[in-house]
Motif scaffolding. Structure first.
Motif, PDB file in Angstrom:
ATOM      1  N   THR A 134     -15.646  23.128   0.515  1.00 34.78           N
ATOM      2  CA  THR A 134     -15.031  23.736   1.618  1.00 34.78           C
ATOM      3  C   THR A 134     -15.324  25.238   1.639  1.00 34.78           C
ATOM      4  N   ARG A 135     -15.740  25.662   3.152  1.00 31.93           N
ATOM      5  CA  ARG A 135     -16.125  27.014   3.470  1.00 31.93           C
ATOM      6  C   ARG A 135     -15.414  27.249   4.647  1.00 31.93           C
ATOM      7  N   SER A 136     -15.002  28.653   4.885  1.00 32.39           N
ATOM      8  CA  SER A 136     -14.687  29.028   6.315  1.00 32.39           C
ATOM      9  C   SER A 136     -15.821  29.566   7.271  1.00 32.39           C
ATOM     10  N   TYR A 137     -15.530  29.336   8.390  1.00 27.40           N
ATOM     11  CA  TYR A 137     -16.432  29.801   9.604  1.00 27.40           C
ATOM     12  C   TYR A 137     -15.585  30.256  10.586  1.00 27.40           C
ATOM     13  N   SER A 138     -15.996  31.244  11.218  1.00 27.23           N
ATOM     14  CA  SER A 138     -15.387  31.747  12.497  1.00 27.23           C
ATOM     15  C   SER A 138     -15.968  30.839  13.755  1.00 27.23           C
ATOM     16  N   LEU A 139     -14.806  30.770  14.730  1.00 24.48           N
ATOM     17  CA  LEU A 139     -15.152  29.992  15.890  1.00 24.48           C
ATOM     18  C   LEU A 139     -15.757  30.915  16.707  1.00 24.48           C
ATOM     19  N   LEU A 150     -20.136  27.334  15.836  1.00 24.44           N
ATOM     20  CA  LEU A 150     -20.057  28.017  14.392  1.00 24.44           C
ATOM     21  C   LEU A 150     -21.467  28.665  14.465  1.00 24.44           C
ATOM     22  N   HIS A 151     -21.591  29.608  13.598  1.00 27.23           N
ATOM     23  CA  HIS A 151     -22.764  30.449  13.566  1.00 27.23           C
ATOM     24  C   HIS A 151     -22.772  30.590  12.115  1.00 27.23           C
ATOM     25  N   VAL A 152     -23.684  29.947  11.373  1.00 29.62           N
ATOM     26  CA  VAL A 152     -23.704  29.977  10.015  1.00 29.62           C
ATOM     27  C   VAL A 152     -25.043  30.677   9.498  1.00 29.62           C
ATOM     28  N   ARG A 153     -24.943  31.601   8.634  1.00 26.17           N
ATOM     29  CA  ARG A 153     -26.213  32.156   8.034  1.00 26.17           C
ATOM     30  C   ARG A 153     -26.644  31.357   7.209  1.00 26.17           C
ATOM     31  N   LEU A 154     -28.050  31.164   6.783  1.00 28.56           N
ATOM     32  CA  LEU A 154     -28.572  30.413   5.744  1.00 28.56           C
ATOM     33  C   LEU A 154     -28.532  31.526   4.615  1.00 28.56           C
ATOM     34  N   GLY A 158     -27.397  28.744  -1.002  1.00 24.64           N
ATOM     35  CA  GLY A 158     -25.874  28.426  -0.503  1.00 24.64           C
ATOM     36  C   GLY A 158     -25.712  26.875  -0.422  1.00 24.64           C
ATOM     37  N   ALA A 159     -24.474  26.590  -0.937  1.00 21.62           N
ATOM     38  CA  ALA A 159     -24.455  25.295  -0.939  1.00 21.62           C
ATOM     39  C   ALA A 159     -24.062  24.591   0.471  1.00 21.62           C
ATOM     40  N   MET A 160     -23.060  25.059   1.155  1.00 23.51           N
ATOM     41  CA  MET A 160     -22.809  24.699   2.481  1.00 23.51           C
ATOM     42  C   MET A 160     -23.862  25.095   3.616  1.00 23.51           C
ATOM     43  N   SER A 161     -24.252  26.340   3.601  1.00 22.90           N
ATOM     44  CA  SER A 161     -25.081  26.716   4.500  1.00 22.90           C
ATOM     45  C   SER A 161     -26.450  25.917   4.330  1.00 22.90           C
ATOM     46  N   GLY A 162     -26.999  25.906   3.007  1.00 23.44           N
ATOM     47  CA  GLY A 162     -28.022  25.108   2.757  1.00 23.44           C
ATOM     48  C   GLY A 162     -28.033  23.620   3.197  1.00 23.44           C
ATOM     49  N   GLY A 200     -24.324  40.749  11.338  1.00 18.27           N
ATOM     50  CA  GLY A 200     -25.098  39.173  10.944  1.00 18.27           C
ATOM     51  C   GLY A 200     -24.062  38.414  11.850  1.00 18.27           C
ATOM     52  N   THR A 201     -23.310  37.129  11.083  1.00 21.53           N
ATOM     53  CA  THR A 201     -22.777  36.197  11.879  1.00 21.53           C
ATOM     54  C   THR A 201     -21.333  36.834  11.899  1.00 21.53           C
ATOM     55  N   GLY A 202     -21.213  37.909  11.691  1.00 18.82           N
ATOM     56  CA  GLY A 202     -19.691  38.673  12.303  1.00 18.82           C
ATOM     57  C   GLY A 202     -19.728  38.497  13.653  1.00 18.82           C
ATOM     58  N   PRO A 318     -17.228  36.411   0.387  1.00 20.90           N
ATOM     59  CA  PRO A 318     -18.193  35.084  -0.294  1.00 20.90           C
ATOM     60  C   PRO A 318     -17.446  34.285  -1.073  1.00 20.90           C
ATOM     61  N   SER A 319     -17.955  32.988  -1.447  1.00 21.06           N
ATOM     62  CA  SER A 319     -17.033  32.005  -2.345  1.00 21.06           C
ATOM     63  C   SER A 319     -17.117  32.757  -3.748  1.00 21.06           C
ATOM     64  N   VAL A 320     -16.287  32.172  -4.739  1.00 23.15           N
ATOM     65  CA  VAL A 320     -16.429  32.567  -6.198  1.00 23.15           C
ATOM     66  C   VAL A 320     -16.744  31.275  -6.827  1.00 23.15           C
TER      67      VAL A 320
HETATM   68  C1  FAD Z   1     -12.598  34.544   6.963  1.00 20.16           C
HETATM   69  C2  FAD Z   1     -13.994  34.149   6.885  1.00 20.16           C
HETATM   70  C3  FAD Z   1     -14.971  33.828   7.721  1.00 20.16           C
HETATM   71  C4  FAD Z   1     -16.307  33.573   7.597  1.00 20.16           C
HETATM   72  N1  FAD Z   1     -16.897  33.046   9.005  1.00 20.16           N
HETATM   73  C5  FAD Z   1     -18.181  32.906   8.764  1.00 20.16           C
HETATM   74  C6  FAD Z   1     -19.316  32.709   9.592  1.00 20.16           C
HETATM   75  O1  FAD Z   1     -18.681  32.889  11.093  1.00 20.16           O
HETATM   76  N2  FAD Z   1     -20.472  32.545   9.655  1.00 20.16           N
HETATM   77  C7  FAD Z   1     -21.066  32.578   8.289  1.00 20.16           C
HETATM   78  O2  FAD Z   1     -22.235  32.637   8.170  1.00 20.16           O
HETATM   79  N3  FAD Z   1     -20.165  32.825   7.158  1.00 20.16           N
HETATM   80  C8  FAD Z   1     -18.866  32.725   7.526  1.00 20.16           C
HETATM   81  N4  FAD Z   1     -18.026  33.264   6.309  1.00 20.16           N
HETATM   82  C9  FAD Z   1     -18.629  33.138   4.788  1.00 20.16           C
HETATM   83  C10 FAD Z   1     -18.844  31.459   4.601  1.00 20.16           C
HETATM   84  O3  FAD Z   1     -17.404  30.840   4.380  1.00 20.16           O
HETATM   85  C11 FAD Z   1     -19.602  31.152   3.209  1.00 20.16           C
HETATM   86  O4  FAD Z   1     -19.188  32.144   2.198  1.00 20.16           O
HETATM   87  C12 FAD Z   1     -21.052  31.444   3.614  1.00 20.16           C
HETATM   88  O5  FAD Z   1     -21.341  30.293   4.497  1.00 20.16           O
HETATM   89  C13 FAD Z   1     -21.798  30.892   1.925  1.00 20.16           C
HETATM   90  O6  FAD Z   1     -21.582  29.340   1.945  1.00 20.16           O
HETATM   91  P1  FAD Z   1     -22.522  28.794   0.994  1.00 20.16           P
HETATM   92  O7  FAD Z   1     -21.742  27.581   0.527  1.00 20.16           O
HETATM   93  O8  FAD Z   1     -23.653  28.486   1.849  1.00 20.16           O
HETATM   94  O9  FAD Z   1     -22.990  29.728  -0.090  1.00 20.16           O
HETATM   95  P2  FAD Z   1     -22.254  29.383  -1.604  1.00 20.16           P
HETATM   96  O10 FAD Z   1     -22.932  28.483  -2.301  1.00 20.16           O
HETATM   97  O11 FAD Z   1     -20.906  29.758  -1.505  1.00 20.16           O
HETATM   98  O12 FAD Z   1     -23.035  31.066  -2.037  1.00 20.16           O
HETATM   99  C14 FAD Z   1     -24.191  31.188  -2.860  1.00 20.16           C
HETATM  100  C15 FAD Z   1     -24.152  32.257  -3.515  1.00 20.16           C
HETATM  101  O13 FAD Z   1     -24.368  33.388  -2.735  1.00 20.16           O
HETATM  102  C16 FAD Z   1     -23.116  34.499  -2.735  1.00 20.16           C
HETATM  103  N5  FAD Z   1     -22.448  34.777  -1.498  1.00 20.16           N
HETATM  104  C17 FAD Z   1     -22.081  34.043  -0.694  1.00 20.16           C
HETATM  105  N6  FAD Z   1     -21.735  34.662   0.559  1.00 20.16           N
HETATM  106  C18 FAD Z   1     -22.453  35.802   0.332  1.00 20.16           C
HETATM  107  C19 FAD Z   1     -22.671  37.142   1.296  1.00 20.16           C
HETATM  108  N7  FAD Z   1     -22.009  37.205   2.542  1.00 20.16           N
HETATM  109  N8  FAD Z   1     -23.398  37.969   0.788  1.00 20.16           N
HETATM  110  C20 FAD Z   1     -23.802  38.033  -0.492  1.00 20.16           C
HETATM  111  N9  FAD Z   1     -23.857  36.793  -1.238  1.00 20.16           N
HETATM  112  C21 FAD Z   1     -22.934  35.689  -0.959  1.00 20.16           C
HETATM  113  C22 FAD Z   1     -21.994  33.457  -3.330  1.00 20.16           C
HETATM  114  O14 FAD Z   1     -21.217  34.152  -4.294  1.00 20.16           O
HETATM  115  C23 FAD Z   1     -23.085  32.585  -4.526  1.00 20.16           C
HETATM  116  O15 FAD Z   1     -23.357  33.146  -5.544  1.00 20.16           O
HETATM  117  C24 FAD Z   1     -16.898  33.405   6.456  1.00 20.16           C
HETATM  118  C25 FAD Z   1     -15.884  33.614   5.360  1.00 20.16           C
HETATM  119  C26 FAD Z   1     -14.511  34.040   5.466  1.00 20.16           C
HETATM  120  C27 FAD Z   1     -13.779  34.250   4.388  1.00 20.16           C
END
Ligand code: FAD
Ligand code: FES
Lengths: 332, 126
Positions: A134-139, A150-154, A158-162, A200-202, A318-320
Motif C-alpha cells: 500500500t502507498r499513497s498517491y495524490s489525485l 496519479l503521477h508517480v515518480r519512479l 521503489g516497491a510500488m513505483s517500480g 517533483g510529483t507534488g 516516504p514509507s518506513v
Molecule cells: C499524502 C501522500 C501523498 C503522496 N503523493 C504522491 C504522489 O502524488 N506521487 C508520488 O510519486 N508519490 C507520492 N507519495 C509518496 C508515495 O506514497 C510513496 O512513498 C513513493 O511512491 C515511494 O513508494 P515505493 O513503494 O515506490 O518506494 P519504497 O519501496 O517505499 O521506497 C524505496 C526506498 O526509497 C525511500 N523513499 C521513499 N520515498 C522517498 C522519497 N520521496 N525521497 C527519498 N527516499 C524515499 C524509502 O524509504 C525506501 O528506502 C505520497 C505520500 C504521501 C504520504
C-alpha cells in the motif's frame, strides 16, 4: 498491558507501542507506509473498546463515527482491550486504464474504479496492490473526469513505483482506499490570491487544484510554482503554459536548482516565491511534495504573514521499512 | 462597572476569539526570534500553535488549568537543552509586544506579564 484482538486472536502491546507495530511485530500483515499518521494506509476499525483521540486525527467525521482509526497513531493506555478489523469495507476495486510517461521519471497512472469515488481535486488515496502493498498517491484528476489520474515518480528500488513502471499493465486490478487529506480548493473569496507550490510529483495535487479553482471561476491571481533539481524533473510544462495563456489570472512559474533557461527560473523554490510574491498577506496557499521542503516552506509563509488556517500542506512522507522508526513515528 | 473587577483578563480581552487572533501574532514573533526559535522546532505547526494558544489563555487567566507540576514536566526537556532566564525574558518580551500590537491597554498588559512572571520558576525547573 493493553491487548488487541484481530481475527480471533489476542495480541499483547508493549508499553507505548502502537497497534500497527504490535501487530506487525507478531506477524500480522497490516497495510502501512508512513507510520506517522499521514498517509492513512493503516486505517482500521475498532469494533469493541475505545481508541485514543490521537488515533483519529485527520479522519473524516463519518469514519470516526464508525470507529475507524489509524493503527500507527494508536497507542492505547495500559489495560485497554481493543478488538479491531481491517478497512477492507472501504476499499473500492479498480483497474489500470493506462500507463504513460510524463517525463523520464514520472509515470502517469490512470485508474478506473468499479464504483464511483467521491473526492475533491487535490486529495490523495491509498493504492492497494493485490498482495497488500500500500502507498499513497495524490489525485491529479478532477472528479468529473472519467478516470483517476496519479503521477508517480519512479524511485530506484521503489516497491510500488517500480512495479507500476516495469510490471503493471493496463487491465491489472488493484484497490483504492480513500480519499483523504484537506489539500483542496473551497469556493468562496474568489478574489483572494492563491499560491500553489511543490516539487517533483507534488505537482499532481496542485494540477488538480489549479484546474478546479479555474473551473469554479476563481478570479484572483493563482500562482503555481513547480520546482525540480534539473529541467528533466519538470513535467506538464506545455499543458501548464497553455493553461496560463487561456487564463490571464493564472501564472505558472517553473524553477530548477541548476540548468535554468529563459523560460525556467534558476534558484531555490522559496527564493523564487519570495521574489515574485514578496507579501502574501491574506493569501491562501497549498504546498505539496517532498516532506522537509513542504514543512520549511510552510514555516516561511507563516512568518511572511499567511494565516495557519489558509496554509494547506501534503507532505509526501516516504514509507518506513519494517523495523525502523517505531518509537518516534506518530510524533509529528 | 463593578463586575469588571471580577472578570479575568482573558474575558476583558475578549475571550477565545481574541486569543485566536493573538496566537498567530505571538507565535510568529517567537518563531522569528533566532535566540529561542530552536526550542520550537516541532514540525507540527498546528500543534505548536495550539500550545501557544493554551499558554496565552493561561497567562490571561482563561479556562486552561496548568499546575506548577505540568509546567515543570512540560518544560523539563527544554531545560535540559539549555532553557534559561534569557529565553524566558525573550518570550515575555514577545508576549508584551503582541498585546501592545493588538491595542491592549497598558494596565492589562502589566497584569498578564505579572502572571507570566509567576510561572518562571516552574518553567525553568527551579
Ligand atoms: C499524502 C501522500 C501523498 C503522496 N503523493 C504522491 C504522489 O502524488 N506521487 C508520488 O510519486 N508519490 C507520492 N507519495 C509518496 C508515495 O506514497 C510513496 O512513498 C513513493 O511512491 C515511494 O513508494 P515505493 O513503494 O515506490 O518506494 P519504497 O519501496 O517505499 O521506497 C524505496 C526506498 O526509497 C525511500 N523513499 C521513499 N520515498 C522517498 C522519497 N520521496 N525521497 C527519498 N527516499 C524515499 C524509502 O524509504 C525506501 O528506502 C505520497 C505520500 C504521501 C504520504
Ligand atoms: S497513517 Fe499509518 S501508516 Fe501512514
Amino acid at each position: 498491558m493493553a491487548k488487541v484482538k484481530h481475527e480471533s486472536d489476542w495480541y499483547p502491546l508493549e508499553s507505548g507501542e502502537s497497534v500497527l507495530d504490535a501487530l506487525l511485530r507478531q506477524g500480522v500483515s497490516i497495510p502501512n507506509a508512513c507510520r506517522a499518521g499521514a498517509c492513512q494506509s493503516c486505517l482500521m476499525r475498532a469494533v469493541a473498546g475505545t481508541v485514543p483521540e490521537a488515533a483519529q486525527v485527520g479522519l473524516k467525521d463519518t469514519l470516526r463515527a464508525q470507529g475507524y482509526f489509524l493503527a500507527c497513531a494508536c497507542r492505547p493506555p495500559e489495560g485497554t482491550l481493543l478488538e479491531v478489523t481491517g478497512a477492507e469495507a472501504l476499499r473500492i476495486p479498480a483497474r489500470i486504464q493506462a500507463l504513460s510517461w510524463l517525463s523520464t521519471s514520472v509515470l502517469r497512472v490512470r485508474l478506473v474504479t468499479d464504483s464511483p469515488l467521491a473526492y475533491h481535486a487535490g486529495q490523495y488515496l491509498s493504492l492497494v496492490r493485490e498482495d497488500g502493498l500500500t502507498r499513497s498517491y495524490s489525485l491529479a484528476s478532477l472528479p468529473h473526469e472519467d478516470a483517476l489520474e496519479l503521477h508517480v515518480r519512479l524511485l530506484p528500488g521503489g516497491a510500488m513505483s517500480g512495479w507500476l513502471a516495469h510490471d503493471a499493465r493496463p487491465g491489472d486490478r488493484l484497490q483504492v482506499q480513500g480519499p483523504a487529506g484537506s489539500c483542496f480548493y473551497v469556493p468562496g473569496r474568489p478574489e483572494q490570491p492563491l499560491l500553489l507550490a511543490g516539487t517533483g510529483t507534488g505537482l499532481a495535487p496542485l494540477y488538480g487544484i489549479v484546474r478546479d479553482a479555474l473551473a469554479a471561476g476563481h478570479a484572483g491571481p493563482i500562482w503555481l510554482f513547480h520546482g525540480a533539481r534539473t529541467p528533466e524533473g519538470l513535467y506538464l510544462t506545455s499543458e501548464l503554459r497553455a493553461l496560463a495563456e487561456q487564463h490571464p489570472q493564472f501564472r505558472y512559474r517553473p524553477g530548477v536548482l541548476e540548468g535554468g533557461t529563459r523560460d525556467v527560473a534558476e534558484g531555490a523554490l522559496d527564493a523564487l516565491i519570495r521574489a515574485e510574491c514578496p507579501k502574501p498577506l491574506g493569501w491562501r496557499a497549498w504546498l505539496c511534495g517532498d516532506g522537509p521542503l513542504v514543512l520549511s516552506l510552510r514555516k516561511k509563509l507563516f512568518l511572511a504573514g499567511l494565516s495557519l488556517k489558509d496554509l494547506h500542506t501534503d507532505a509526501f512522507l516516504p514509507s518506513v521499512p519494517q523495523g525502523q522508526r517505531t518509537s518516534d513515528a506518530g510524533a509529528r | 462597572m463593578s463586575v469588571t473587577a471580577e472578570k479575568s483578563v482573558y474575558e476583558q480581552l475578549g475571550g477565545e476569539p481574541a486569543m485566536a487572533a493573538a496566537v498567530e501574532v505571538f507565535y510568529r514573533k517567537v518563531l522569528a526570534d533566532d535566540h529561542i526559535s530552536h526550542f520550537f522546532e516541532d514540525v507540527d505547526m498546528e500543534r505548536q500553535a495550539a500550545k501557544q494558544k493554551a499558554f496565552l489563555t493561561m497567562v490571561t487567566g482563561g479556562p486552561v488549568h496548568y499546575s506548577g507540576k505540568d509546567m515543570r514536566a512540560g518544560h523539563a526537556p527544554l531545560v535540559k537543552r539549555g532553557l534559561n532566564d534569557s529565553h524566558f525574558d525573550a518570550v515575555a518580551g514577545h508576549l508584551k509586544a503582541t498585546l501592545e500590537e493588538l491595542g491592549v491597554a497598558a494596565p492589562l498588559v502589566a497584569k498578564v506579564l505579572t502572571i507570566a512572571e509567576s510561572a518562571r520558576a516552574d518553567v525553568l525547573g527551579r
